[in-house]
Structure formats: structure tokens, C-alpha cells
Design a protein around this motif. Structure first.
Motif, short mmCIF file in Angstrom:
data_model
loop_
_atom_site.label_atom_id
_atom_site.label_comp_id
_atom_site.label_asym_id
_atom_site.label_seq_id
_atom_site.Cartn_x
_atom_site.Cartn_y
_atom_site.Cartn_z
N SER A 258 3.48 17.76 -1.99
CA SER A 258 2.34 17.03 -2.55
C SER A 258 2.04 17.37 -4.00
CB SER A 258 1.09 17.28 -1.70
OG SER A 258 0.74 18.64 -1.79
N SER B 121 -3.27 12.67 6.31
CA SER B 121 -2.54 11.72 5.46
C SER B 121 -1.34 11.15 6.20
CB SER B 121 -2.04 12.40 4.18
OG SER B 121 -3.12 12.89 3.45
N THR C 129 3.85 -1.38 -5.72
CA THR C 129 3.89 -0.02 -5.17
C THR C 129 5.29 0.57 -5.30
OG1 THR C 129 2.14 -0.64 -3.64
CG2 THR C 129 3.36 1.36 -3.12
N ARG D 19 5.63 1.56 -8.85
CA ARG D 19 4.84 2.75 -9.20
C ARG D 19 5.48 4.02 -8.63
NH1 ARG D 19 -1.23 2.43 -7.58
NH2 ARG D 19 -1.19 4.52 -8.42
N SER E 153 3.17 13.79 -6.55
CA SER E 153 1.77 13.49 -6.21
C SER E 153 1.41 12.08 -6.63
CB SER E 153 0.80 14.53 -6.77
OG SER E 153 0.94 14.60 -8.15
N GLN E 154 1.97 11.61 -7.76
CA GLN E 154 1.72 10.22 -8.16
C GLN E 154 2.37 9.23 -7.19
OE1 GLN E 154 0.03 8.79 -10.62
NE2 GLN E 154 -0.77 10.69 -11.46
N GLN F 154 2.85 9.73 -4.02
CA GLN F 154 2.01 9.70 -2.81
C GLN F 154 0.74 8.88 -3.08
OE1 GLN F 154 1.40 13.85 -1.72
NE2 GLN F 154 3.33 13.95 -0.61
N ALA F 155 0.17 9.05 -4.28
CA ALA F 155 -1.04 8.30 -4.61
C ALA F 155 -0.76 6.80 -4.57
CB ALA F 155 -1.57 8.71 -5.99
N PHE G 26 -0.68 5.52 -1.01
CA PHE G 26 -2.02 5.50 -0.39
C PHE G 26 -2.90 4.38 -0.94
CE2 PHE G 26 -0.80 9.32 1.62
CZ PHE G 26 -1.38 9.12 2.86
N GLU G 27 -2.71 4.06 -2.18
CA GLU G 27 -3.43 2.92 -2.75
C GLU G 27 -3.01 1.64 -2.00
OE1 GLU G 27 -5.78 2.64 -4.83
OE2 GLU G 27 -5.67 0.54 -5.50
N ARG H 135 -4.57 1.67 1.47
CA ARG H 135 -6.01 1.38 1.42
C ARG H 135 -6.25 -0.13 1.25
NH1 ARG H 135 -9.72 0.41 -2.10
NH2 ARG H 135 -8.29 0.51 -3.87
#
Ligand code: AMP
Ligand code: ZN
Length: 494
Positions: free
Chosen positions: A297, A317, A348, A351, A363-364, A366-367, A370-371, A374
Motif C-alpha cells: 500500500s 479494503s 481507471t 490512472r 498507493s496511487q 490503489q486510490a 477505489f475511486e 466508489r
């Protein structure tokens, strides 16, 4: 390729291009098999696993080699202490390492072992003697003369100008501030294992092992050499000195080093009681996927503070990702497609790629996923996700999982493996109630659970509450949590 990686040699983030078209040759210093691997070791191995997975996802052919250090000072000492051969001593931990790698989802590279390359190591020393960069002592040890290699210190950025020519050290691991001629080959010591070779009786030094095996497998010059940050000096500095003195060529083009992890804010150590092997955490009931997710992470060059809170969050998560996939695969959606969802999936993927291209910013990445989860979940909640949107969203999730490898749920059988191992190792008392629950719930497959839930729902609709209650009790007893939602019953493993 758009990958940019930090190179310890240049102290800069550089564009990564393989020396040969699209073919990456890489080497990682592997475990010293004298004990079970700890989570620090696995942070490093996992970072290199992610690198090789991403290189493959980017279209490269990857030749990845890792050594198993089955021969070093500690091993020789421990084997002598226990009165067993080096091979007998290391076999157990060598096997444990391969099992642990599978548990934490590391795809094993080609593994090479020091004890299987002794004669090549002796030949390497003989060539260094010919080149006059090594010398033999009276008792039969061989040392590398660092004064013969003016670039010594280039990787670790240490200045050794004032060093003592001829001062020697024969330990595999030694004081980080002193440069000494280091042992290539050590004369036998009474009571300790040794090997016969073309340069006499004895055993190779640890640094030599990696130079010999990496070049034998990957050639004199290869793309990338990896390890934890502690290996920069002296290990990798010594590998460079002996390899480049022999070949006159650049040894590894990229040097990839992973930052040490902290546990609850402190350096992990046995004396502080915060030292955890992978198996210790599974015994406590933590899922391998949560451990893998947490270790990945934080980008590999950033300090990772491993905490039990973090581990709980990682479990949540992973569960969100698994639930999302279940919703997308099980759902009945209105026909058609929603352009917003279509572009969300495409963005996605972009990204995630951009994040990993940027010096493996996990970490980016994973972000980004998750975006997506969501936004897609909220579209699902309001009926805006259409039938044709599921496939591209699932494909984006799959791309993520090619690297992170946590969405497929195989935690149960892996936890069972640790559960079964513990008694034979005298660790039955360390099996937690959580691990017991998890092993029990794993006895039901996803398909079994789905089937029982469907039966439960049908019974409830038919107002046959006796049957539906019994099914619910059976599932709860197997540590399956059931939640009633608008879309029907949703479940997860505890
Ligand atoms: P060893 O088995 O001690 O030879 O270590 C195997 C690998 O794990 C090496 O690349 C080490 O640099 C790395 N390593 C050891 N301790 C840690 C730690 N606390 N955090 C990250 N990597 C580590
Ligand atoms: Zn090494």
C-alpha cells in the motif's frame, strides 16, 4: 515503455529501458534460509514481485532470477551448533520460503542456490587473482583488494579515500562505515562446513555468491538488481567491484532498493517484541490478502509503518473489492450502457498505469481503483449502472489484480495450511480463535455459500421460516456474515 524508476546508482528517477528489446533481465537478492521469513523480507520480495508483474503487464518478457542464500556465516554457525549438515539445516527454511511466497501471492522467480555453484565461485576467484585484484592469505583465504577498484563506494556514495590499503574483514556482514578488503573465499574453520575446490578447501563469501549466480543466469550485463536498502553497502558495492573488475563491463544498469519497514512506528526487532514472520500473522488470524495488500500500500521507497490497525483496514479494503466484483458478476442490470461508467473504467486503467509508471506508485494505483469502486457502487445503488457497463469495470478490476493479486479469494486454503503446520512446529497454542473461524468458514466454497443463500431466500419467500432460519444459523456458524439489502442477501466471510 514509459516506466520511470529510481536508480540508486544515479540517485535519480530515470526512464527504464531494457538493454535488449522488450526483454528484462533482473535479479533479486533472496532470503538467507536460516529461519522463517519476516514481514520486512516480504515487503522487499513483494515490491520486486510487483515490479516484475508490471513489466509483464507492460508487454515485456521478464527473466527474473533470485538466489537462495543457503550458505553464509549464520547458517554455517547454526548448522555446526545443531550438529547437522548445511543442507539439512537449510532444507526446512528453503521449503518454508517457497510456501510463504505462495501464501502471500509472490510468483516465484527462477531460484538458484549458492551450494550448487561452489565450483563456479572458485573459478571466479581464480580469475580475479589472474587480474591481480584479489590475493590469497597464508591460511588459504582470498580477499578482494578494494584499492584496485577506484569506483568503490559509487553506489553507496561513500568516500573511502582515507582507507587503509590491505585492512581486511572476513565477516559476511560488517560495519557499514569501514571499507576493508572483503573475503571472496574463506579458509576452513575447525568444526565448520567447507568445500573442496580448484582454489583449495574452504567456502565462498556471501558477496561472491550473487555475482557468480546473477551473471551465470543473466549475462555479464543485465538490467536490474534488487534488494532491501541494507544491501547497498557492503553487499551490492562488493558485487559491483568484483563483477566489473572481472568483466570490464557495467554489471547491473538499474539498482532497485526497497526501504525497510517499521512495525508500530519502531524498527522491527526480536528484543522489542514486534518481530513478525508471515506465519505469526496468519496464526493471529490475519488473511494473507490483507497482509499482501498492506505491504503493497505504500510505494517501495517510502517508509511503511506496519500496524495492526492498518492490517484491519487492509482487510476491509480487500473485502470492498471482492464485494464489488460479486455485485458486478451477480447483478441483474437494466439493458444498455452508461457512458459515464464506460469512461470511468477506461480512465481507471489509465490512472493505474500512470501511477505505476511513476516509480511504481502503488498507493496511487490503489486510490484509482477505489475511486472507481466508489463511483460505480453509487451508480449501482441508484440503478444507473447498465448491463454493458459490467464487463469494462470488471476488466479494469482484473488489470488491477494482475498486479495486486488480492481479489481472488484463496485465503481459506492458505490459512488452513498454516493451521495444519502449527502443531508440528510446537505452535499449536499460538492458533488464535480468529484463525480457527477462518479455517472453518473456508470449508464452504463461494458456490456452496451462494447456493445455501439462494435456498434460504426461497424458503423465506415461501414463509418456511424454520428452514430459512436453519440455513442462516448454519452459515453464521461457519463464520459467514449475511446482510439483507435491497438487492437480496449479501455475504462475506468473517
Ligand atoms: P535476508 O534473509 O536477511 O538476507 O533478507 C532478505 C531480503 O529482505 C533482503 O533483500 C533484505 O534487504 C530484506 N529485508 C530484511 N529486513 C527487512 C526489513 N525490515 N524491511 C524490508 N526489507 C528487509
Ligand atoms: Zn545478493
Amino acid at each position: 515503455m514509459a516506466l520511470r524508476l529510481y536508480n540508486t546508482m544515479s540517485s535519480q528517477v530515470e526512464e527504464f529501458h531494457p538493454l535488449r528489446d522488450n526483454e528484462v533481465r533482473m535479479y533479486a537478492c533472496g532470503p538467507t534460509v536460516y529461519d522463517y521469513g519476516h514481514i520486512g523480507n516480504f515487503r522487499t520480495f513483494l515490491a520486486v514481485d510487483i515490479l516484475q508483474r508490471f513489466l509483464r503487464q507492460s508487454g515485456c518478457k521478464v527473466q527474473y532470477v533470485m538466489n537462495i542464500t543457503d550458505l553464509d556465516d549464520k547458517i554455517i554457525r547454526n548448522a555446526a551448533r545443531d550438529g547437522v549438515s548445511v543442507q539439512q539445516y537449510t532444507a526446512k527454511y528453503d521449503k518454508a520460503f517457497r510456501e510463504d511466497a505462495a501464501i502471500i501471492g509472490i510468483e516465484l522467480p527462477k531460484l538458484v542456490r549458492a551450494t550448487e555453484h561452489i565450483s563456479q565461485m572458485a573459478e571466479f576467484v581464480a580469475k580475479l587473482i589472474e587480474k591481480k585484484v584479489a590475493y590469497r592469505t597464508d591460511e588459504g583465504s582470498y580477499y578482494f583488494r578494494i584499492a584496485s577498484f577506484p569506483r568503490y563506494g559509487q553506489l553507496s556514495k561513500k568516500d573511502f579515500k582515507g582507507m587503509l590499503d590491505g585492512a581486511r574483514v572476513d565477516l559476511d556482514e560488517y560495519d557499514k562505515d569501514s571499507a576493508r578488503d572483503f573475503a571472496l573465499w574463506k579458509a576452513p574453520k575447525p568444526g565448520e562446513a567447507s568445500w573442496n575446490s580448484s582454489i583449495g578447501e574452504g567456502r565462498p563469501g556471501w558477496h561472491l555468491e550473487c555475482s557468480v549466480m546473477s551473471m551465470q543466469e543473466l549475462g555479464e550485463s543485465f538490467d536490474l538488481h534488487a534488494g532491501g536498502e541494507d544491501l547497498v553497502f557492503p553487499h551490492h558495492e562488493n558485487e559491483i567491484a568484483q563483477s566489473e573488475s572481472l568483466t570490464g563491463k557495467q554489471f547491473a544498469h538499474f539498482w532497485f532498493h526497497v526501504r525497510f519497514l517499521l512495525v508500530e512506528g519502531e524498527k522491527m526487532s526480536k528484543s522489542l517484541g514486534n518481530f513478525y514472520t508471515l506465519r505469526d500473522l496468519v496464526l493471529k488470524g490475519h488473511k494473507p490478502s490483507s497482509i499482501r495488500y498492506l505491504l503493497a500500500s505504500v510505494p517501495y521507497r517510502t517508509q511503511l509503518n506496519f500496524t495492526f490497525d492498518g492490517l484491519q483496514q487492509a482487510a476491509v479494503s480487500v473485502e470492498r473489492l471482492r464485494n464489488f466484483r460479486r455485485r458486478l458478476t451477480a447483478g441483474n442490470f437494466p439493458p444498455g450502457s452508461n457512458p459515464e461508467m464506460q469512461s470511468l473504467a477506461g480512465e481507471t486503467v489509465e490512472r493505474m498505469r500512470a501511477a505505476l509508471d511513476d516509480d511504481l506508485n502503488t498507493s496511487q494505483a490503489q486510490a484509482a481503483v477505489f475511486e472507481m469502486v466508489r463511483r460505480a457502487n453509487s451508480a449501482l445503488d441508484s440503478g444507473l449502472l447498465k448491463k454493458d457497463d459490467a464487463a469494462p469495470l470488471l476488466a479494469a478490476l482484473e488489470k488491477f489484480d494482475e498486479i495486486f493479486a488480492v481479489v481472488n479469494d484463496d485465503d481459506g486454503p492458505k490459512m488452513k495450511q498454516v493451521f495444519d503446520w502449527a502443531p508440528a512446529e510446537g505452535r499449536a497454542e499460538d492458533i488464535s480463535a480468529e484463525l480457527r473461524d477462518a479455517v472453518q468458514s473456508a470449508q464452504l466454497s463461494d458456490a456452496d455459500i451462494e447456493k445455501k443463500i439462494a435456498e434460504m431466500e426461497a424458503a423465506r419467500k415461501a414463509r418456511n421460516f424454520k428452514v430459512s432460519d436453519a440455513l442462516r444459523a448454519e452459515l453464521t456458524g461457519a463464520s459467514i456474515l449475511i446482510e439483507n439489502t435491497k438487492e437480496g442477501a449479501r455475504w462475506r466471510r468473517k
